[in-house]
Design a protein around this motif. Structure first.
Motif, PDB file in Angstrom:
ATOM      1  N   LYS A 126       2.842  12.710  15.565  1.00  0.00           N
ATOM      2  CA  LYS A 126       3.240  11.394  16.036  1.00  0.00           C
ATOM      3  C   LYS A 126       2.919  11.222  17.526  1.00  0.00           C
ATOM      4  O   LYS A 126       2.885  10.096  18.029  1.00  0.00           O
ATOM      5  N   GLN A 127       2.699  12.331  18.218  1.00  0.00           N
ATOM      6  CA  GLN A 127       2.546  12.286  19.667  1.00  0.00           C
ATOM      7  C   GLN A 127       1.106  12.125  20.145  1.00  0.00           C
ATOM      8  O   GLN A 127       0.883  11.941  21.347  1.00  0.00           O
ATOM      9  N   TRP A 128       0.125  12.181  19.259  1.00  0.00           N
ATOM     10  CA  TRP A 128      -1.260  12.109  19.730  1.00  0.00           C
ATOM     11  C   TRP A 128      -1.553  10.864  20.558  1.00  0.00           C
ATOM     12  O   TRP A 128      -2.255  10.942  21.584  1.00  0.00           O
ATOM     13  N   PRO A 129      -1.050   9.662  20.188  1.00  0.00           N
ATOM     14  CA  PRO A 129      -1.339   8.494  21.033  1.00  0.00           C
ATOM     15  C   PRO A 129      -0.759   8.617  22.439  1.00  0.00           C
ATOM     16  O   PRO A 129      -1.253   7.977  23.368  1.00  0.00           O
ATOM     17  N   GLU A 130       0.275   9.429  22.605  1.00  0.00           N
ATOM     18  CA  GLU A 130       0.861   9.605  23.929  1.00  0.00           C
ATOM     19  C   GLU A 130      -0.045  10.433  24.832  1.00  0.00           C
ATOM     20  O   GLU A 130      -0.115  10.179  26.040  1.00  0.00           O
ATOM     21  N   VAL A 131      -0.717  11.433  24.272  1.00  0.00           N
ATOM     22  CA  VAL A 131      -1.575  12.282  25.099  1.00  0.00           C
ATOM     23  C   VAL A 131      -3.007  11.773  25.144  1.00  0.00           C
ATOM     24  O   VAL A 131      -3.799  12.204  25.988  1.00  0.00           O
ATOM     25  N   PHE A 132      -3.357  10.849  24.236  1.00  0.00           N
ATOM     26  CA  PHE A 132      -4.652  10.181  24.274  1.00  0.00           C
ATOM     27  C   PHE A 132      -4.429   8.672  24.295  1.00  0.00           C
ATOM     28  O   PHE A 132      -4.705   7.958  23.324  1.00  0.00           O
ATOM     29  N   PRO A 133      -3.920   8.140  25.418  1.00  0.00           N
ATOM     30  CA  PRO A 133      -3.633   6.696  25.489  1.00  0.00           C
ATOM     31  C   PRO A 133      -4.889   5.836  25.456  1.00  0.00           C
ATOM     32  O   PRO A 133      -4.776   4.603  25.410  1.00  0.00           O
ATOM     33  N   GLN A 134      -6.065   6.442  25.457  1.00  0.00           N
ATOM     34  CA  GLN A 134      -7.305   5.678  25.325  1.00  0.00           C
ATOM     35  C   GLN A 134      -7.517   5.187  23.894  1.00  0.00           C
ATOM     36  O   GLN A 134      -8.442   4.413  23.630  1.00  0.00           O
ATOM     37  N   HIS A 135      -6.663   5.635  22.980  1.00  0.00           N
ATOM     38  CA  HIS A 135      -6.740   5.172  21.594  1.00  0.00           C
ATOM     39  C   HIS A 135      -6.530   3.660  21.527  1.00  0.00           C
ATOM     40  O   HIS A 135      -5.698   3.100  22.236  1.00  0.00           O
ATOM     41  N   GLY A 136      -7.286   3.027  20.662  1.00  0.00           N
ATOM     42  CA  GLY A 136      -7.134   1.589  20.471  1.00  0.00           C
ATOM     43  C   GLY A 136      -8.073   1.092  19.397  1.00  0.00           C
ATOM     44  O   GLY A 136      -8.916   1.847  18.891  1.00  0.00           O
ATOM     45  N   PRO A 137      -7.958  -0.165  19.034  1.00  0.00           N
ATOM     46  CA  PRO A 137      -8.837  -0.719  17.994  1.00  0.00           C
ATOM     47  C   PRO A 137     -10.270  -0.862  18.489  1.00  0.00           C
ATOM     48  O   PRO A 137     -10.511  -1.119  19.669  1.00  0.00           O
TER      49      PRO A 137
END
Length: 249
Positions: A126-137
């Motif tokens: 669940k934490q991957w978006p926190e350490v890779f905030p470059q994630h997006g559509p």
């Protein structure tokens, strides 16, 4: 209590795209157990107690891999799968990728899903978006890619790890050659060179800024109206890259 091998097989089936229902039906493992392993890892001792680590050199290396050939996909109940594509031609990169994921995600599961020409090294949290905030559509080159201040601090502390991750994803070391006539004799000269290719201007800027920080000279090789390729060819700079990065294997 299921052993680690059984848990790993179940999570690999999920990573391959099967639903929780089908994996549960095929293995006899409850969906609740599979969800717990997706969210918290394989090791029962670590469940709910192992935050992802970004304070280690493996993180900027993994960040470089993610920016080049990685993505995050939302699966079940806000659990995200980190997938990094590693070409079969360089199995050592897949090994290094898995080691970095295990360091950043202590106690978590890491699966390899074979595809044509590459293996997807996959881990869920669940934490991957926190350490890779470059994630997006959308595709990375179609949106802004900017490091958070805390990420930039880590890259500044471990710049070569970040460069190595980018080269291992979208870069290469090649040997160029040319011929010259010296004293009436045609001679062949060979020289090594590093290339990094990415369609995202933001990712190219991050790469070049980090090269500047470590004293590597570079130039842009233009393709059409836009610049996608960054070359390192000067002997001293190639020597620096060889010392800290080296060819993929």
């Amino acid at each position: 209590m299921y052993d680690i091998a059984t848990r790993s097989r179940a999570l690999q089936m999920v990573a391959e795209g099967r639903s929780l229902n089908s994996v549960s039906h095929l293995t006899g493992i409850s969906r609740a157990s599979i969800r717990d392993w997706l969210a918290s890892g394989l090791d029962p001792v670590s469940i709910g107690r192992a935050p992802l680590r970004t304070d280690i050199p493996e993180y900027p290396y993994l960040l470089g891999l993610y920016l080049g050939d990685g993505c995050l996909s939302r699966t079940h109940r806000d659990v995200y799968a980190l997938r990094i594509a590693c070409a079969d031609a360089w199995p050592g990169v897949a090994d290094a990728c898995e080691q970095a994921i295990r360091a950043v995600r202590p106690g978590g599961a890491v699966c390899r899903v074979q595809q044509q020409g590459c293996v997807q090294v996959t881990s869920t949290s669940k934490q991957w978006p926190e350490v890779f905030p470059q994630h997006g559509p959308g595709k990375k080159h179609e949106r802004a890619i900017v490091l958070e201040s805390w990420q930039q601090e880590i890259v500044d502390a471990h710049p070569w790890e970040f460069v190595r991750g980018l080269i291992h994803s979208d870069g290469c070391r090649v040997t160029n050659w040319t011929e010259r006539v010296v004293g009436g004799v045609r001679k062949r000269y060979e020289y090594p060179r590093y290339f990094f290719t990415n369609m995202s201007e933001d990712i190219l800027r991050l790469y070049c800024a980090t090269l500047d920080a470590v004293g590597v000279e570079w130039r842009v090789a233009r393709s059409g109206a836009r610049a996608y390729n960054v070359s390192v060819a000067r002997r001293a700079s190639v020597a620096l890259m060889d010392r800290h990065v080296g060819p993929k294997h």
